[in-house]
Design a protein around this motif. Sequence first.
Motif, PDB file in Angstrom:
ATOM      1  N   GLU A 376       0.856  -1.176   0.000  1.00  0.00           N
ATOM      2  CA  GLU A 376       0.000   0.000   0.000  1.00  0.00           C
ATOM      3  C   GLU A 376       0.896   1.231   0.000  1.00  0.00           C
ATOM      4  N   TYR A 377       0.348   2.330  -0.502  1.00  0.00           N
ATOM      5  CA  TYR A 377       1.171   3.533  -0.636  1.00  0.00           C
ATOM      6  C   TYR A 377       1.720   3.984   0.718  1.00  0.00           C
ATOM      7  N   HIS A 378       3.023   4.230   0.719  1.00  0.00           N
ATOM      8  CA  HIS A 378       3.686   4.820   1.889  1.00  0.00           C
ATOM      9  C   HIS A 378       4.807   5.708   1.377  1.00  0.00           C
ATOM     10  N   PRO A 379       4.873   6.966   1.799  1.00  0.00           N
ATOM     11  CA  PRO A 379       5.857   7.889   1.207  1.00  0.00           C
ATOM     12  C   PRO A 379       7.287   7.654   1.641  1.00  0.00           C
ATOM     13  N   GLU A 380       7.504   7.046   2.814  1.00  0.00           N
ATOM     14  CA  GLU A 380       8.838   7.016   3.405  1.00  0.00           C
ATOM     15  C   GLU A 380       9.900   6.347   2.527  1.00  0.00           C
ATOM     16  N   PRO A 381       9.646   5.165   1.921  1.00  0.00           N
ATOM     17  CA  PRO A 381      10.705   4.568   1.080  1.00  0.00           C
ATOM     18  C   PRO A 381      11.085   5.439  -0.104  1.00  0.00           C
ATOM     19  N   TYR A 382      10.109   6.117  -0.703  1.00  0.00           N
ATOM     20  CA  TYR A 382      10.420   7.000  -1.830  1.00  0.00           C
ATOM     21  C   TYR A 382      11.246   8.195  -1.366  1.00  0.00           C
ATOM     22  N   GLU A 383      10.862   8.788  -0.244  1.00  0.00           N
ATOM     23  CA  GLU A 383      11.585   9.953   0.255  1.00  0.00           C
ATOM     24  C   GLU A 383      13.004   9.591   0.678  1.00  0.00           C
ATOM     25  N   ARG A 384      13.173   8.391   1.264  1.00  0.00           N
ATOM     26  CA  ARG A 384      14.513   7.952   1.644  1.00  0.00           C
ATOM     27  C   ARG A 384      15.394   7.795   0.408  1.00  0.00           C
ATOM     28  N   LYS A 405       6.571   8.834  -6.519  1.00  0.00           N
ATOM     29  CA  LYS A 405       5.827   8.793  -5.249  1.00  0.00           C
ATOM     30  C   LYS A 405       4.428   9.366  -5.430  1.00  0.00           C
ATOM     31  N   HIS A 406       4.312  10.520  -6.103  1.00  0.00           N
ATOM     32  CA  HIS A 406       3.000  11.133  -6.305  1.00  0.00           C
ATOM     33  C   HIS A 406       2.112  10.279  -7.205  1.00  0.00           C
ATOM     34  N   ARG A 407       2.712   9.665  -8.207  1.00  0.00           N
ATOM     35  CA  ARG A 407       1.923   8.798  -9.073  1.00  0.00           C
ATOM     36  C   ARG A 407       1.413   7.577  -8.307  1.00  0.00           C
ATOM     37  N   ARG A 408       2.253   7.058  -7.408  1.00  0.00           N
ATOM     38  CA  ARG A 408       1.798   5.924  -6.589  1.00  0.00           C
ATOM     39  C   ARG A 408       0.691   6.348  -5.633  1.00  0.00           C
ATOM     40  N   ARG A 409       0.823   7.539  -5.070  1.00  0.00           N
ATOM     41  CA  ARG A 409      -0.213   8.047  -4.159  1.00  0.00           C
ATOM     42  C   ARG A 409      -1.535   8.235  -4.902  1.00  0.00           C
ATOM     43  N   ARG A 410      -1.442   8.663  -6.156  1.00  0.00           N
ATOM     44  CA  ARG A 410      -2.656   8.929  -6.945  1.00  0.00           C
ATOM     45  C   ARG A 410      -3.537   7.684  -7.067  1.00  0.00           C
TER      46      ARG A 410
END
Length: 525
Positions: A376-384, A405-410
């Motif tokens: 499920e979408y989680h921003p932390e791995p992308y930001e790291r 990350k934004h595309r995954r969140r979408r």
Amino acid sequence: MTEGAGHRDGELPDDLTTAEAGMWQAFRNGSVYDLSSGDALVDDPHGGHPWGPERTVRARVVCWLLLDGPPALAGRVSSLQLVGVRISDTMDLAGGTVVPYVELRRCRFEREVLLPETRFTTVRLVDCAVPRLEAARLHTEGDLHLPRSRFPGGIRLTDAQIGTDLLLNQAIVHRDRSGRSIAADGMTVGQDLQAEMLESHGEVSLRSAQVGVSLSLRGARLLNPYTRHALNAPQLTVERTLYLTPAGLGSPLLRGTTPAQGTRIQHFECEGGVRLDDGRFGDALDLEHARFTFTDDQELSLRRVQTPELRFLGERPARGRVVLSGARVVNLMDRADSWPGPGRLHMGGFAYENLVPRGPFPLAKRLRWVGAATAEYHPEPYERLAAVLRAGGEDEDAREVLLAKHRRRRESLPVAAKLVGYAQDWTVAYGYRPGRAAVWMAVLWAAGSLAFARADPPPLKSGEHPDWNPALFALDLLLPVIDLGQAGSWQLHGGWQWLSTALVLLGWVLATTVAAGATRLLRRS
């Protein structure tokens, strides 16, 4: 003569057999006592050839020598050094203090060896057949060597304290009644723990164990299809490196060296789960060419591991999971084909500072690696990942990661929010490609100018209007907030009114997405 009488003067007790009398004299002389026949097949302690009384000593006589033996001959140091000897009955030294040096090679024990709470200087059982070694809370000032020995009933070293090295190279250990082959929870090893090419049939348990230098399982085969773990070592502390790597066959012990080209190697293989949660490794955790065979509910668990370098260079497991949740490393050395696929990789809270890929690892595969770790979408791995790339000077790749990350969140948003997201993506890529806004603005301006060149709208107020200029009129519609004096001076009808409304809406979408992107850029700076 009764047992014990006269032995302090060096006299032989009356009830010793011929083999025991020879062992007694060799002990006083500090020499090797070899009862081998010279026939390799007959002398194999693990074979089925029987050894008769001419090669047999009683365990109680061995214990007698070690705990309360006769004095050494003048100018000699007493020691027990046996080769090719059969030891009958149970050898029980529990709670005793053994001062002489002990080394047994190619010997055969008929029953288990009991060493709980025993104190040794150094003890070596090399290529011996031992039904079971029970040595909880054993204490040695020097080494404990058990290479090439076989233990059908397992080894217990719980809370043992080994002063220098523990050697289990090429040992074969089977499970005990509790399912463990080696039970060494809480064990402390002063220097190296070497178990290269160890063959374990059961669980190797090293919970809270401490190793003063390195722990080597090069070329080991850990087989435990019976229970959850083949290697169960949470809270393991290794001051330098844990090696789960290949070993060279037919060569001296590697001790950290790379096998010469052409050397046959044996990979580290593990059939069963591996648990290294909360481990501390002072130099590195090395998994190069490691092979793991898991069931669906087994895993390579590295939760909250801390190490300067994680060498995740093993072969991709076909089943099971890899869990790095909460782990902290400085250098992550990895290969693209070492990581499992979606749903079988968990990296929540995994922190790393540098990426050191071995072989090609393009950004597209790196993004799939992050995606595999987030069901499920989680921003932390992308930001790291973006932070690590930016720190390495790869700003463009970092922007691509944040865009992903934004595309995954979408994907997790409701329909209306998705539509807005698609608009932001198509126009300015969520603000990470602001140059797109100028292109879209130019296209819309040109299209609007050409369209309005065919229009001839009446003015709202006669005599109070500027000259009709299609280009300025289109630009006035597209630019929110800014008033060029054209949009409010002309009266449009029908399709022209719909066109002007569309340009106003598109202008606002472009403006808001550019503003959002600028805000993100300012935040990052």
